[in-house]
Design a protein around this motif. Structure first.
Motif, PDB file in Angstrom:
ATOM      1  N   CYS A  98     -42.580  18.190 119.458  1.00 22.92           N
ATOM      2  CA  CYS A  98     -42.781  17.585 118.141  1.00 22.92           C
ATOM      3  C   CYS A  98     -41.408  17.072 117.721  1.00 22.92           C
ATOM      4  O   CYS A  98     -40.482  17.866 117.543  1.00 22.92           O
ATOM      5  CB  CYS A  98     -43.294  18.660 117.178  1.00 22.92           C
ATOM      6  N   CYS A  99     -41.269  15.770 117.606  1.00 23.97           N
ATOM      7  CA  CYS A  99     -39.939  15.207 117.351  1.00 23.97           C
ATOM      8  C   CYS A  99     -40.072  13.882 116.607  1.00 23.97           C
ATOM      9  O   CYS A  99     -40.826  13.003 117.030  1.00 23.97           O
ATOM     10  CB  CYS A  99     -39.220  14.995 118.691  1.00 23.97           C
ATOM     11  N   GLY A 100     -39.349  13.760 115.511  1.00 24.38           N
ATOM     12  CA  GLY A 100     -39.409  12.520 114.747  1.00 24.38           C
ATOM     13  C   GLY A 100     -38.131  12.314 113.969  1.00 24.38           C
ATOM     14  O   GLY A 100     -37.043  12.675 114.444  1.00 24.38           O
ATOM     15  N   GLY A 101     -38.253  11.740 112.786  1.00 26.35           N
ATOM     16  CA  GLY A 101     -37.043  11.422 112.030  1.00 26.35           C
ATOM     17  C   GLY A 101     -37.320  11.244 110.553  1.00 26.35           C
ATOM     18  O   GLY A 101     -38.420  11.529 110.055  1.00 26.35           O
ATOM     19  N   ILE A 102     -36.297  10.772 109.870  1.00 23.29           N
ATOM     20  CA  ILE A 102     -36.334  10.645 108.411  1.00 23.29           C
ATOM     21  C   ILE A 102     -35.956   9.216 108.027  1.00 23.29           C
ATOM     22  O   ILE A 102     -34.985   8.667 108.556  1.00 23.29           O
ATOM     23  CB  ILE A 102     -35.344  11.629 107.756  1.00 23.29           C
ATOM     24  N   ILE A 103     -36.724   8.654 107.121  1.00 24.72           N
ATOM     25  CA  ILE A 103     -36.460   7.300 106.619  1.00 24.72           C
ATOM     26  C   ILE A 103     -35.947   7.427 105.186  1.00 24.72           C
ATOM     27  O   ILE A 103     -36.478   8.240 104.404  1.00 24.72           O
ATOM     28  CB  ILE A 103     -37.762   6.456 106.647  1.00 24.72           C
ATOM     29  N   GLY A 104     -34.929   6.615 104.852  1.00 18.94           N
ATOM     30  CA  GLY A 104     -34.420   6.626 103.480  1.00 18.94           C
ATOM     31  C   GLY A 104     -33.111   7.373 103.332  1.00 18.94           C
ATOM     32  O   GLY A 104     -32.752   7.796 102.236  1.00 18.94           O
ATOM     33  N   MET A 105     -32.364   7.516 104.458  1.00 15.30           N
ATOM     34  CA  MET A 105     -31.069   8.216 104.392  1.00 15.30           C
ATOM     35  C   MET A 105     -29.917   7.222 104.305  1.00 15.30           C
ATOM     36  O   MET A 105     -28.781   7.557 104.640  1.00 15.30           O
ATOM     37  CB  MET A 105     -30.887   9.106 105.621  1.00 15.30           C
ATOM     38  N   PRO A 123     -43.353  13.477 113.735  1.00 18.90           N
ATOM     39  CA  PRO A 123     -43.300  13.506 112.278  1.00 18.90           C
ATOM     40  C   PRO A 123     -42.351  12.435 111.737  1.00 18.90           C
ATOM     41  O   PRO A 123     -41.218  12.314 112.198  1.00 18.90           O
ATOM     42  CB  PRO A 123     -42.757  14.910 111.968  1.00 18.90           C
ATOM     43  N   ILE A 124     -42.857  11.648 110.809  1.00 20.05           N
ATOM     44  CA  ILE A 124     -42.021  10.653 110.139  1.00 20.05           C
ATOM     45  C   ILE A 124     -41.903  11.092 108.677  1.00 20.05           C
ATOM     46  O   ILE A 124     -42.901  11.195 107.963  1.00 20.05           O
ATOM     47  CB  ILE A 124     -42.638   9.235 110.230  1.00 20.05           C
ATOM     48  N   ASN A 125     -40.682  11.379 108.277  1.00 20.12           N
ATOM     49  CA  ASN A 125     -40.415  11.900 106.934  1.00 20.12           C
ATOM     50  C   ASN A 125     -39.823  10.816 106.042  1.00 20.12           C
ATOM     51  O   ASN A 125     -39.048   9.971 106.504  1.00 20.12           O
ATOM     52  CB  ASN A 125     -39.392  13.044 107.013  1.00 20.12           C
ATOM     53  N   SER A 126     -40.173  10.874 104.778  1.00 18.93           N
ATOM     54  CA  SER A 126     -39.511  10.043 103.779  1.00 18.93           C
ATOM     55  C   SER A 126     -38.540  10.981 103.053  1.00 18.93           C
ATOM     56  O   SER A 126     -38.955  12.036 102.561  1.00 18.93           O
ATOM     57  CB  SER A 126     -40.566   9.488 102.819  1.00 18.93           C
ATOM     58  N   GLN A 136     -35.537   5.786 120.779  1.00 23.97           N
ATOM     59  CA  GLN A 136     -35.243   7.092 121.390  1.00 23.97           C
ATOM     60  C   GLN A 136     -36.523   7.870 121.662  1.00 23.97           C
ATOM     61  O   GLN A 136     -36.705   8.460 122.720  1.00 23.97           O
ATOM     62  CB  GLN A 136     -34.354   7.926 120.448  1.00 23.97           C
ATOM     63  N   LEU A 137     -37.413   7.864 120.692  1.00 22.95           N
ATOM     64  CA  LEU A 137     -38.652   8.642 120.809  1.00 22.95           C
ATOM     65  C   LEU A 137     -39.597   8.025 121.830  1.00 22.95           C
ATOM     66  O   LEU A 137     -40.134   8.710 122.714  1.00 22.95           O
ATOM     67  CB  LEU A 137     -39.344   8.718 119.439  1.00 22.95           C
ATOM     68  N   ALA A 138     -39.791   6.716 121.705  1.00 23.70           N
ATOM     69  CA  ALA A 138     -40.816   6.051 122.530  1.00 23.70           C
ATOM     70  C   ALA A 138     -40.409   5.968 123.999  1.00 23.70           C
ATOM     71  O   ALA A 138     -41.268   5.846 124.876  1.00 23.70           O
ATOM     72  CB  ALA A 138     -41.085   4.643 121.979  1.00 23.70           C
ATOM     73  N   ASN A 139     -39.112   6.049 124.270  1.00 22.85           N
ATOM     74  CA  ASN A 139     -38.660   5.965 125.659  1.00 22.85           C
ATOM     75  C   ASN A 139     -38.504   7.322 126.329  1.00 22.85           C
ATOM     76  O   ASN A 139     -38.134   7.391 127.505  1.00 22.85           O
ATOM     77  CB  ASN A 139     -37.347   5.173 125.746  1.00 22.85           C
ATOM     78  N   MET A 140     -38.775   8.402 125.603  1.00 23.90           N
ATOM     79  CA  MET A 140     -38.775   9.711 126.272  1.00 23.90           C
ATOM     80  C   MET A 140     -39.903   9.724 127.290  1.00 23.90           C
ATOM     81  O   MET A 140     -40.957   9.115 127.066  1.00 23.90           O
ATOM     82  CB  MET A 140     -39.027  10.826 125.256  1.00 23.90           C
ATOM     83  N   GLN A 141     -39.685  10.436 128.367  1.00 16.55           N
ATOM     84  CA  GLN A 141     -40.739  10.501 129.382  1.00 16.55           C
ATOM     85  C   GLN A 141     -41.169  11.943 129.591  1.00 16.55           C
ATOM     86  O   GLN A 141     -40.406  12.709 130.202  1.00 16.55           O
ATOM     87  CB  GLN A 141     -40.229   9.885 130.676  1.00 16.55           C
ATOM     88  N   PRO A 142     -42.313  12.340 129.106  1.00 15.66           N
ATOM     89  CA  PRO A 142     -43.205  11.554 128.255  1.00 15.66           C
ATOM     90  C   PRO A 142     -42.701  11.544 126.810  1.00 15.66           C
ATOM     91  O   PRO A 142     -41.857  12.356 126.452  1.00 15.66           O
ATOM     92  CB  PRO A 142     -44.531  12.321 128.346  1.00 15.66           C
ATOM     93  N   HIS A 148     -38.183  19.639 116.880  1.00 19.23           N
ATOM     94  CA  HIS A 148     -36.730  19.436 116.877  1.00 19.23           C
ATOM     95  C   HIS A 148     -36.539  17.939 116.633  1.00 19.23           C
ATOM     96  O   HIS A 148     -36.745  17.126 117.534  1.00 19.23           O
ATOM     97  CB  HIS A 148     -36.186  19.847 118.248  1.00 19.23           C
ATOM     98  N   ASN A 149     -36.201  17.569 115.428  1.00 23.12           N
ATOM     99  CA  ASN A 149     -36.162  16.140 115.084  1.00 23.12           C
ATOM    100  C   ASN A 149     -34.842  15.493 115.488  1.00 23.12           C
ATOM    101  O   ASN A 149     -33.786  16.119 115.445  1.00 23.12           O
ATOM    102  CB  ASN A 149     -36.366  15.967 113.575  1.00 23.12           C
ATOM    103  N   LEU A 150     -34.926  14.228 115.860  1.00 31.01           N
ATOM    104  CA  LEU A 150     -33.715  13.451 116.140  1.00 31.01           C
ATOM    105  C   LEU A 150     -33.149  12.844 114.853  1.00 31.01           C
ATOM    106  O   LEU A 150     -32.026  12.342 114.858  1.00 31.01           O
ATOM    107  CB  LEU A 150     -34.017  12.340 117.154  1.00 31.01           C
TER     108      LEU A 150
END
Ligand code: SF4
Length: 319
Positions: free
Chosen positions: A190-197, A222-225, A210-216, A154-156
């Motif tokens: 599994c949670c990531g985002g998209i670069i280039g929007m 996933p990092i998408n282009s 947002q991702l790195a501060n989730m606990q855990p 579920h991506n942010l």
């Protein structure tokens, strides 16, 4: 490093990493990567669209939204036989994880029952299971876990401040609520985002924060282009600078050292040299196969050749 008692990774600390001289950033990311992933294998995950198109959401990057004229036809949920056949092929090609994507805004309980049959069938093949089905209620997450679901994607997508520029049919908080339900049910995230929007650098830092501060923090990131699909609102976005994309991978690695950082959509347009830089920056998972839901992906042979060229091992299935 972040101060004790503060957020693990304040956005300004992440921005400072993104702004490092490129070689310094790569050096730091590689050091973290080697410390936490000494074997350095690349996880191979396969993604199958089990229910394509006709989605009522309006994510500006997505060809499966019914609001956009992209030529993607709405289909029905695939049968257990169809999914088993695809999962076997993925396993035989070396995939260890099999992800199933359905273009729903939020599945109904009867959809969850059908998904559970697919999950059980894939699990029986010895594959890890992952699903991406839209927003979940807590009881639905529990049901999926009971059926054997290992991961939920579920991506942010981006930072909260830029989210409404990308999608207006739901709120950022809806995403966070589903992620909380998934975590609570004992499913790995599994949670990531998209670069280039069209996002600004501050939004890239905001996404990673947002991702790195989730606990855990998520087990898979996933990092998408952005793949600019004609007919979608973001089709004419200026592409991100490939080196900026590599920077985001490096910062994801540094801030989430134990996560599988997955080089996801858009690999085809990055080319081999940029993909090699991404691996050096700490990417250690790729989507493997010739299609990513409905957009292209480097074919299996090309991927195998690239990994060989770089002396990288794919993480093979044990079953
Ligand atoms: S990204 Fe998912 S939720 Fe958004 S339009 Fe596409 S299928 Fe629907």
């Amino acid at each position: 490093m972040p101060q004790a008692g503060a957020l693990r990774w304040p956005a300004d600390a992440i921005q400072a990493l993104l702004d490092l001289p490129f070689m310094e950033l790569m050096y730091r990311a590689q050091a973290v990567h080697r410390q936490h992933w000494p074997q350095g294998e690349i996880e191979l995950a396969t993604l199958l669209s089990v229910k394509t198109g006709g989605c009522p959401e309006n994510c500006g990057y997505c060809p499966q939204s019914s609001e956009f004229d992209t030529g993607v036809k709405a289909g029905k949920l695939l049968s257990v036989e169809e999914v088993t056949c695809a999962a076997k092929a993925a396993r035989d090609a070396g995939a260890t994880r099999f992800c199933m994507g359905a273009a729903w805004r939020a599945p109904k309980d009867r959809d969850i029952e059908k998904m559970n049959e697919l999950i059980a069938a894939v699990k029986d093949l010895g594959l890890q299971t992952c699903a991406t089905l839209g927003m979940l209620q807590p009881h639905q997450a529990v049901a999926l876990r009971s059926a054997g679901l290992d991961y939920y994607n579920h991506n942010l997508d981006t930072a909260p401040e830029y989210y409404q520029d990308v999608v207006s049919t739901r709120q950022y908080q809806d995403r966070l609520d589903t992620l909380a339900a998934v975590r609570e049910a004992g499913i790995s995230v599994c949670c990531g985002g998209i670069i280039g929007m069209g996002e600004a650098p501050v939004h890239r830092a905001g996404l990673i924060a947002q991702l790195a501060n989730m606990q855990p923090y998520p087990e898979s990131v996933p990092i998408n282009s952005l793949v600019r699909v004609p007919g979608t609102p973001l089709a004419d976005s200026d592409p991100a600078d490939p080196l900026d994309f590599v920077r985001v991978i490096a910062v994801a690695r540094i801030t989430m050292p134990k996560a599988r950082v997955r080089l996801s959509a858009g690999r085809q347009q990055l080319g081999e040299a940029v993909q090699a830089l991404c691996f050096m920056a700490g990417a250690n998972s790729i989507f493997y196969g010739d299609k990513l839901l409905v957009t292209g992906n480097p074919d299996v042979e090309n991927d195998a050749r690239l990994l060989r060229k770089l002396g990288l091992q794919g993480l093979r299935a044990t079953a």
